[in-house]
Design a protein around this motif. Structure first.
Motif, PDB file in Angstrom:
ATOM      1  N   ALA A 270      40.530 -23.804 -36.015  1.00  0.00           N
ATOM      2  CA  ALA A 270      39.464 -25.033 -35.573  1.00  0.00           C
ATOM      3  C   ALA A 270      38.258 -24.512 -36.573  1.00  0.00           C
ATOM      4  CB  ALA A 270      39.285 -25.088 -34.096  1.00  0.00           C
ATOM      5  N   ALA A 271      37.952 -23.412 -36.356  1.00  0.00           N
ATOM      6  CA  ALA A 271      36.631 -23.174 -36.875  1.00  0.00           C
ATOM      7  C   ALA A 271      36.588 -23.094 -38.624  1.00  0.00           C
ATOM      8  CB  ALA A 271      36.118 -21.652 -36.429  1.00  0.00           C
ATOM      9  N   TYR A 272      37.727 -22.309 -38.839  1.00  0.00           N
ATOM     10  CA  TYR A 272      37.971 -22.055 -40.396  1.00  0.00           C
ATOM     11  C   TYR A 272      38.487 -23.904 -40.975  1.00  0.00           C
ATOM     12  CZ  TYR A 272      40.500 -20.463 -44.711  1.00  0.00           C
ATOM     13  OH  TYR A 272      40.716 -20.272 -45.994  1.00  0.00           O
ATOM     14  N   GLY A 335      24.513 -25.461 -42.551  1.00  0.00           N
ATOM     15  CA  GLY A 335      25.951 -25.334 -42.237  1.00  0.00           C
ATOM     16  C   GLY A 335      26.276 -25.596 -40.523  1.00  0.00           C
ATOM     17  N   LYS A 336      25.355 -25.267 -39.750  1.00  0.00           N
ATOM     18  CA  LYS A 336      25.629 -25.567 -38.430  1.00  0.00           C
ATOM     19  C   LYS A 336      25.611 -26.788 -37.985  1.00  0.00           C
ATOM     20  CE  LYS A 336      24.183 -23.623 -33.678  1.00  0.00           C
ATOM     21  NZ  LYS A 336      23.581 -22.753 -33.053  1.00  0.00           N
ATOM     22  N   GLU A 352      30.181 -20.186 -34.212  1.00  0.00           N
ATOM     23  CA  GLU A 352      29.790 -18.711 -34.722  1.00  0.00           C
ATOM     24  C   GLU A 352      30.691 -18.399 -36.137  1.00  0.00           C
ATOM     25  OE1 GLU A 352      29.732 -16.504 -31.370  1.00  0.00           O
ATOM     26  OE2 GLU A 352      27.806 -16.920 -30.917  1.00  0.00           O
ATOM     27  N   SER A 353      32.050 -18.691 -36.008  1.00  0.00           N
ATOM     28  CA  SER A 353      32.910 -18.240 -36.731  1.00  0.00           C
ATOM     29  C   SER A 353      32.825 -19.101 -38.002  1.00  0.00           C
ATOM     30  CB  SER A 353      34.435 -18.471 -36.178  1.00  0.00           C
ATOM     31  OG  SER A 353      34.619 -17.828 -35.168  1.00  0.00           O
ATOM     32  N   THR A 359      28.400 -18.818 -44.880  1.00  0.00           N
ATOM     33  CA  THR A 359      27.547 -17.964 -45.678  1.00  0.00           C
ATOM     34  C   THR A 359      28.053 -17.024 -46.734  1.00  0.00           C
ATOM     35  OG1 THR A 359      26.261 -17.448 -43.461  1.00  0.00           O
ATOM     36  CG2 THR A 359      26.467 -15.890 -44.964  1.00  0.00           C
ATOM     37  N   VAL A 360      29.579 -16.567 -46.332  1.00  0.00           N
ATOM     38  CA  VAL A 360      30.209 -16.045 -47.499  1.00  0.00           C
ATOM     39  C   VAL A 360      30.331 -16.906 -48.726  1.00  0.00           C
ATOM     40  CG1 VAL A 360      32.364 -14.700 -47.909  1.00  0.00           C
ATOM     41  CG2 VAL A 360      31.236 -14.368 -45.691  1.00  0.00           C
TER      42      VAL A 360
END
Length: 441
Positions: A270-272, A335-336, A352-353, A359-360
């Motif tokens: 889900a984070a991805y 981003g958040k 967080e993930s 960031t990367v």
């Protein structure tokens, strides 16, 4: 309106052509995001993960269609640049025949292999049913996807980047409305999101067709334009297939990476998924400048103006790098809150993930932007082999990362796979472009 890209300031032409295309791409991304937002907010993390787990499969097939139609349209652009309207119409007729054949084959193959591929990708049991339901509906709608992309690519090849924008806006609004109706009113779950996407794409394709028939005499085809000529068809396959396979080879790498990601469970998926949607929104200029360069280079090659191709690539590189820096800043600063569009604020681990991923990505965005310019410039001048090989390099890089980095640095290894693949493709593309241009001198 058709637009001649063979005369005038390259910077001005690139910008005036790109802006409507960029707006259209953003709207297309927005209705894709609408699916994700509504699914994530209304149906929960598992439903969001179910849709996200199909991303690689969807990219494999839809990317193939986009690459194929873009490749076919290069010949349309070259004939338009050469002022060969008879050849242009023959190209459109041939492209139509090839697209119909491809649609039938791909639809059958996709529906037959969707479940085995989802299992091969380690799709978690708790989301398997929804994932299969969603992707099968998307595959049923392949005909709509092919139809719209073929019409849009033909219009862009003759310099009309505005018309696909207008109908894409209509399609985007319709998609959001249908999402809400199907999911909230009819309780159709993830299937509702899939049907909303398919129906809205069908509408945009039909609108493009009616507009083209009414507006462009040069695109009014006769029966003889659909006469099949194997040599002429092969010219289309020679450009279309490498571009299509380039997308599919890249997608295979994404599938392998998705399999590695799925082992981390539905929360990481889900984070991805949420982070990828944010990334796709801010990277639209990269893809936009790429499409612009393919048609710009195609028209100018047809007109015999290699000097303008070289100048256009230089100007486009400067523009795309400016946008890359701006996109990186947006990811780092916002981003958040952007991730918060897709998931509930209480899902701390998801946030967080997602931030790690964004960031990367922000650090490596310039490589992605450069990749699009060189890849599409080469395709526009008819050099499709290295763009295809660049996809192979991406596949190899993603595969190595998927099998090594997650075991060493966990989820961050998944996040690094894409950027490393971009570098693996961008470097040989740049070298090949400059060698190719020298050959034309």
């Amino acid at each position: 309106m058709a637009k001649d890209l063979t005369s005038g300031s390259p910077t001005r032409l690139i910008l005036t052509y790109s802006v409507p295309l960029l707006i259209g791409n953003i709207f297309q991304q927005l209705y894709s995001m609408a699916d994700t937002i509504i699914v994530g907010k209304c149906l929960g993390v598992d439903a969001l993960a179910a849709v996200g787990a199909t991303g690689g499969l969807s990219f494999l097939i839809i990317g193939f269609l986009i690459g194929l139609t873009s490749g076919f349209a290069v010949i349309v652009a070259q004939r338009f640049g050469a002022k060969d309207m008879e050849g242009l119409r023959r190209s459109v007729g041939t492209s139509t025949i090839l697209c119909v054949f491809t649609t039938i084959v791909l639809t059958a193959l996709s529906l037959l292999t969707s479940k085995p591929l989802l299992k091969l990708m380690n799709t978690p049991d708790n989301i398997m049913a929804d994932s299969q339901r969603y992707i099968n509906i998307i595959f049923i709608g392949i005909v709509c996807t092919m139809f719209y992309n073929m019409m849009a690519c033909i219009l862009r090849a003759i310099g009309d980047s505005k018309t696909p924008l207008y109908f894409l806006i209509v399609s985007s609004i319709l998609n959001i409305v249908l999402d809400l109706v199907f999911i909230l009113n009819f309780n159709m779950g993830v299937a509702g999101a899939a049907w909303a996407t398919v129906i809205s794409q069908a509408v945009s394709g039909i609108l493009c067709l009616f507009y083209t028939m009414k507006k462009y005499d040069i695109l009014k085809l006769s029966k003889q334009d659909f006469t099949y000529n194997s040599n002429f068809a092969w010219r289309h396959w020679k450009l279309g297939l490498p571009m299509a396979l380039q997308f599919s080879v890249t997608a295979i790498g994404v599938l392998i990476l998705q399999g590695a990601l799925n082992l981390f469970g539905s929360t990481k998926i889900a984070a991805y998924t949420a982070a990828c949607k944010v990334e796709q929104l801010v990277t639209q200029p990269a893809g936009t400048f790429g499409v612009t360069m393919a048609n710009y280079a195609g028209q100018n090659l047809g007109a015999g103006r290699i000097d303008r191709v070289k100048e256009g690539v230089k100007k486009c590189l400067r523009l795309t790098l400016i946008f890359a820096v701006a996109a990186s800043a947006i990811l780092l600063l916002f981003g958040k809150p952007l991730t918060g569009l897709f998931v509930d604020g209480k899902e701390v681990e998801v946030f967080e993930s997602a931030q790690v991923y964004l960031t990367v990505i922000a650090i490596f965005l310039p490589a992605l932007n450069v990749l699009f310019v060189y890849r599409n410039a080469l395709q526009g001048v008819g050099r499709s082999f290295m763009p295809f090989m660049a996809g192979v390099f991406e596949l190899v890089a993603r595969t190595i990362c998927a099998f090594t980095l997650p075991a060493i640095i966990g989820f961050t290894g998944i996040c690094l796979a894409g950027p490393i693949a971009w570098l693996a493709a961008a470097i040989p593309l740049a070298v090949t472009y400059y060698k190719t241009i020298k050959q034309f001198d």
